[in-house]
Motif scaffolding. Structure first.
Motif, PDB file in Angstrom:
ATOM      1  N   ALA A 176       0.830  -1.204   0.000  1.00  0.00           N
ATOM      2  CA  ALA A 176       0.000   0.000   0.000  1.00  0.00           C
ATOM      3  C   ALA A 176       0.864   1.254   0.000  1.00  0.00           C
ATOM      4  CB  ALA A 176      -0.932  -0.010   1.212  1.00  0.00           C
ATOM      5  N   SER A 177       2.023   1.190   0.665  1.00  0.00           N
ATOM      6  CA  SER A 177       2.923   2.348   0.694  1.00  0.00           C
ATOM      7  C   SER A 177       3.444   2.666  -0.701  1.00  0.00           C
ATOM      8  CB  SER A 177       4.093   2.089   1.640  1.00  0.00           C
ATOM      9  OG  SER A 177       3.650   1.962   2.965  1.00  0.00           O
ATOM     10  N   PHE A 178       3.707   1.619  -1.485  1.00  0.00           N
ATOM     11  CA  PHE A 178       4.174   1.825  -2.846  1.00  0.00           C
ATOM     12  C   PHE A 178       3.104   2.532  -3.669  1.00  0.00           C
ATOM     13  CE2 PHE A 178       4.410   0.450  -7.263  1.00  0.00           C
ATOM     14  CZ  PHE A 178       5.718   0.773  -7.586  1.00  0.00           C
ATOM     15  N   ILE A 179       1.856   2.079  -3.537  1.00  0.00           N
ATOM     16  CA  ILE A 179       0.754   2.711  -4.258  1.00  0.00           C
ATOM     17  C   ILE A 179       0.624   4.163  -3.835  1.00  0.00           C
ATOM     18  CG2 ILE A 179      -1.725   2.695  -4.691  1.00  0.00           C
ATOM     19  CD1 ILE A 179      -1.716  -0.285  -4.202  1.00  0.00           C
ATOM     20  N   ALA A 180       0.674   4.429  -2.535  1.00  0.00           N
ATOM     21  CA  ALA A 180       0.539   5.789  -2.030  1.00  0.00           C
ATOM     22  C   ALA A 180       1.619   6.695  -2.592  1.00  0.00           C
ATOM     23  CB  ALA A 180       0.582   5.786  -0.502  1.00  0.00           C
ATOM     24  N   ASN A 181       2.845   6.178  -2.673  1.00  0.00           N
ATOM     25  CA  ASN A 181       3.949   6.975  -3.201  1.00  0.00           C
ATOM     26  C   ASN A 181       3.749   7.266  -4.686  1.00  0.00           C
ATOM     27  OD1 ASN A 181       6.773   8.093  -2.924  1.00  0.00           O
ATOM     28  ND2 ASN A 181       7.121   6.564  -4.513  1.00  0.00           N
ATOM     29  N   GLU A 182       3.283   6.271  -5.431  1.00  0.00           N
ATOM     30  CA  GLU A 182       3.033   6.482  -6.854  1.00  0.00           C
ATOM     31  C   GLU A 182       1.937   7.516  -7.079  1.00  0.00           C
ATOM     32  OE1 GLU A 182       4.463   5.272  -9.726  1.00  0.00           O
ATOM     33  OE2 GLU A 182       6.045   4.692  -8.341  1.00  0.00           O
ATOM     34  N   ILE A 197      -4.892   4.876   0.428  1.00  0.00           N
ATOM     35  CA  ILE A 197      -5.588   6.158   0.584  1.00  0.00           C
ATOM     36  C   ILE A 197      -5.355   6.719   1.979  1.00  0.00           C
ATOM     37  CG2 ILE A 197      -7.876   7.224   0.714  1.00  0.00           C
ATOM     38  CD1 ILE A 197      -8.724   5.252  -1.519  1.00  0.00           C
ATOM     39  N   GLN A 198      -5.415   5.865   2.973  1.00  0.00           N
ATOM     40  CA  GLN A 198      -5.198   6.313   4.344  1.00  0.00           C
ATOM     41  C   GLN A 198      -3.755   6.791   4.550  1.00  0.00           C
ATOM     42  OE1 GLN A 198      -7.594   6.796   6.548  1.00  0.00           O
ATOM     43  NE2 GLN A 198      -6.033   7.744   7.851  1.00  0.00           N
ATOM     44  N   ILE A 256      -1.904   8.174   2.324  1.00  0.00           N
ATOM     45  CA  ILE A 256      -1.811   9.494   1.681  1.00  0.00           C
ATOM     46  C   ILE A 256      -2.328  10.580   2.616  1.00  0.00           C
ATOM     47  CG2 ILE A 256      -2.727  10.919  -0.184  1.00  0.00           C
ATOM     48  CD1 ILE A 256      -2.690   8.361  -1.908  1.00  0.00           C
ATOM     49  N   TYR A 257      -3.444  10.313   3.246  1.00  0.00           N
ATOM     50  CA  TYR A 257      -3.972  11.291   4.205  1.00  0.00           C
ATOM     51  C   TYR A 257      -2.978  11.534   5.335  1.00  0.00           C
ATOM     52  CZ  TYR A 257      -8.740  11.504   2.278  1.00  0.00           C
ATOM     53  OH  TYR A 257      -9.829  11.729   1.490  1.00  0.00           O
ATOM     54  N   GLU A 258      -2.403  10.475   5.859  1.00  0.00           N
ATOM     55  CA  GLU A 258      -1.485  10.600   6.982  1.00  0.00           C
ATOM     56  C   GLU A 258      -0.225  11.377   6.591  1.00  0.00           C
ATOM     57  OE1 GLU A 258      -0.801   6.619   8.242  1.00  0.00           O
ATOM     58  OE2 GLU A 258      -2.800   6.366   9.138  1.00  0.00           O
ATOM     59  N   LYS A 259       0.360  11.045   5.440  1.00  0.00           N
ATOM     60  CA  LYS A 259       1.576  11.719   5.015  1.00  0.00           C
ATOM     61  C   LYS A 259       1.342  13.182   4.651  1.00  0.00           C
ATOM     62  CE  LYS A 259       4.401   7.849   3.422  1.00  0.00           C
ATOM     63  NZ  LYS A 259       5.166   7.283   2.272  1.00  0.00           N
ATOM     64  N   SER A 260       0.157  13.495   4.185  1.00  0.00           N
ATOM     65  CA  SER A 260      -0.146  14.874   3.795  1.00  0.00           C
ATOM     66  C   SER A 260      -0.615  15.724   4.975  1.00  0.00           C
ATOM     67  CB  SER A 260      -1.218  14.884   2.703  1.00  0.00           C
ATOM     68  OG  SER A 260      -2.449  14.369   3.195  1.00  0.00           O
ATOM     69  N   GLY A 261      -0.801  15.076   6.123  1.00  0.00           N
ATOM     70  CA  GLY A 261      -1.276  15.819   7.289  1.00  0.00           C
ATOM     71  C   GLY A 261      -2.706  16.272   7.145  1.00  0.00           C
ATOM     72  N   THR A 262      -3.485  15.557   6.335  1.00  0.00           N
ATOM     73  CA  THR A 262      -4.885  15.912   6.120  1.00  0.00           C
ATOM     74  C   THR A 262      -5.780  14.730   6.485  1.00  0.00           C
ATOM     75  OG1 THR A 262      -4.861  15.157   3.818  1.00  0.00           O
ATOM     76  CG2 THR A 262      -4.258  17.456   4.220  1.00  0.00           C
ATOM     77  N   THR A 263      -7.068  14.989   6.478  1.00  0.00           N
ATOM     78  CA  THR A 263      -8.058  13.947   6.707  1.00  0.00           C
ATOM     79  C   THR A 263      -9.123  14.036   5.620  1.00  0.00           C
ATOM     80  OG1 THR A 263      -9.529  15.306   8.066  1.00  0.00           O
ATOM     81  CG2 THR A 263      -7.692  14.193   9.202  1.00  0.00           C
ATOM     82  N   SER A 264      -9.993  13.068   5.592  1.00  0.00           N
ATOM     83  CA  SER A 264     -11.069  13.101   4.606  1.00  0.00           C
ATOM     84  C   SER A 264     -11.967  14.319   4.800  1.00  0.00           C
ATOM     85  CB  SER A 264     -11.894  11.814   4.679  1.00  0.00           C
ATOM     86  OG  SER A 264     -12.437  11.637   5.977  1.00  0.00           O
ATOM     87  N   LYS A 265     -11.995  14.864   5.993  1.00  0.00           N
ATOM     88  CA  LYS A 265     -12.777  16.086   6.234  1.00  0.00           C
ATOM     89  C   LYS A 265     -12.186  17.264   5.468  1.00  0.00           C
ATOM     90  CE  LYS A 265     -14.691  19.025   9.885  1.00  0.00           C
ATOM     91  NZ  LYS A 265     -14.801  19.243  11.349  1.00  0.00           N
ATOM     92  N   ASP A 266     -10.858  17.311   5.367  1.00  0.00           N
ATOM     93  CA  ASP A 266     -10.194  18.402   4.647  1.00  0.00           C
ATOM     94  C   ASP A 266     -10.503  18.365   3.159  1.00  0.00           C
ATOM     95  OD1 ASP A 266      -8.798  19.458   6.937  1.00  0.00           O
ATOM     96  OD2 ASP A 266      -7.440  17.739   6.793  1.00  0.00           O
ATOM     97  N   THR A 267     -10.773  17.182   2.623  1.00  0.00           N
ATOM     98  CA  THR A 267     -11.065  17.057   1.194  1.00  0.00           C
ATOM     99  C   THR A 267     -12.563  16.917   0.916  1.00  0.00           C
ATOM    100  OG1 THR A 267     -10.780  14.640   1.253  1.00  0.00           O
ATOM    101  CG2 THR A 267      -8.823  15.973   0.786  1.00  0.00           C
ATOM    102  N   ASP A 268     -13.374  17.185   1.903  1.00  0.00           N
ATOM    103  CA  ASP A 268     -14.827  17.095   1.751  1.00  0.00           C
ATOM    104  C   ASP A 268     -15.335  18.383   1.112  1.00  0.00           C
ATOM    105  OD1 ASP A 268     -17.558  16.836   1.925  1.00  0.00           O
ATOM    106  OD2 ASP A 268     -17.580  16.194   4.020  1.00  0.00           O
TER     107      ASP A 268
END
Length: 373
Positions: A55-61, A263-264, A266-278
């Motif tokens: 999953a980390s590989f997918i997130a990085n891509e 997906i999770q 990506i949220y963690e590394k970006s310092g965001t949550t699904s609420k931020d992208t709502d």
């Protein structure tokens, strides 16, 4: 010199695979694989998941910048601009240089069975053209993996047609840190305050709608135009996977849980949550005039999300029979008419070809002959 002569390049077809669209952009060459990448680019990591399974590989891509195959004399008529906030955090954009020699714009694009030609002409030798948005600023926010170059045609058209300063803002993955474009807001707001334009028009394509909305919340003279806006990253990621890869042989190596984990991450590394992208939640409280353009055939964006926004500042336009790629390419006349009417704050008629240009089926000679070749 016509812009098409500067950028002209011929390409063949790109086929997205089983059930995927075929895209062929021939004039000018700035449209090709890059348009298709707007809706499938962030799943490139899935192509090699059979080797990785991570999953980390997918997130990085997903969050890594994608190489553009666009070639041409783009630097001859564009200017890179840098915008910084008070903390000296900066983002880059693309402005237009002094290129008055361009009098006509044209491109030919083919998506699935939808083959269209768009042309626009202005006569700089005649009486000075009207500039209804002079002293205004227009920001075009590229969608995910959408190269800024693919918006240069629209950028020049909007500048010629409105007289505004028009700037293209790169897609979110081109930032030093991927944050869905939300980190663009502070530098752009600082630049807007410095320029002090009469009005600011924020046009966001797909994921670019998030950055446009975030900027709009920080200024008091904005108008927002969101084309096929991404309302939910989770939904869009899974929808794109289902469209392009579900029936592929390597799909058996990819579990739904792996995609959800990516997906999770990506949220963690970006310092965001699904609420931020709502985006819907942001639209519920939007104070600026906001115009939504969505399609009931766009599987990447859930158009029903826009049905019950309790905000009189939000106007929703729903179109039929346009997929995500066709929406972000403005591939229908009524869509262009609605967008330009909202931009100019007046009803624009289909007959106003000096404003809209012409959008014709490739074999409709009567339509194409409205403007000189």
């Amino acid at each position: 010199m016509e812009l098409q002569k500067i950028l002209r390049r011929n390409f063949g077809n790109d086929t997205a695979g089983d059930g995927g669209p075929t895209v062929s952009y021939m004039t000018p060459g700035v449209f090709k694989r890059e348009i298709l990448m707007m809706v499938k680019g962030f799943t490139l990591g899935l192509l090699s998941i059979g080797l990785s399974g991570c999953a980390s590989f997918i997130a990085n891509e997903i969050t890594s910048p994608k190489k553009s195959n666009i070639k041409g004399n783009l630097s001859d008529w564009t200017v890179e601009r840098q915008f910084c906030d008070r903390k000296n955090y900066c983002v880059k954009g693309i402005g237009l240089g002094d290129f008055d020699a361009i009098k006509s714009l044209s491109f030919d694009f083919h998506i699935n069975d939808n083959h269209k030609i768009w042309r626009y002409e202005t006569n700089n030798d005649s009486v000075e053209n009207a500039k209804p948005l002079e002293n205004h600023l227009i920001l075009l926010f590229a969608g995910y993996t959408q190269p800024t170059q693919t918006l240069l045609i629209h950028q020049k058209w909007l500048q010629l047609m409105t007289g505004a300063d028009v700037i293209v803002i790169p897609s979110a993955e081109n930032s030093e840190t991927f944050e869905f474009g939300l980190n663009y807001a502070s530098p752009l707001i600082a630049e807007i305050q410095r320029l002090n334009p009469a009005k600011v028009h924020l046009i966001g394509f797909s994921m670019g709608a998030l950055a446009a909305s975030e900027v709009g919340q920080g200024i008091d003279n904005a108008r927002l135009y969101l084309v096929a806006p991404m309302t939910d990253f989770d939904h869009s990621a899974k929808a794109i996977y289902d469209i392009f890869y579900k029936d592929k042989i390597y799909a058996k190596f990819i579990r739904q849980e792996t995609l959800e984990d990516a997906i999770q991450i990506i949220y963690e590394k970006s310092g965001t949550t699904s609420k931020d992208t709502d985006l819907i939640e942001k639209l519920n409280s939007a104070k600026s005039p906001t115009f939504i353009y969505a399609s009931n055939k766009d599987k990447v964006v859930e158009h029903s999300d826009f049905n019950a926004i309790p905000n009189d500042n939000v106007d929703v336009n729903i179109y039929g029979e346009l997929n995500h790629i066709e929406m972000v390419a403005l591939l229908r006349q009524d869509l262009m008419i609605d967008l330009v009417s909202d931009l100019l704050e007046r009803p624009v008629l289909e007959s106003e070809i000096t404003t809209l240009g012409i959008l014709c089926d490739f074999d409709d000679n009567d339509c194409l002959n409205q403007l000189p070749n």
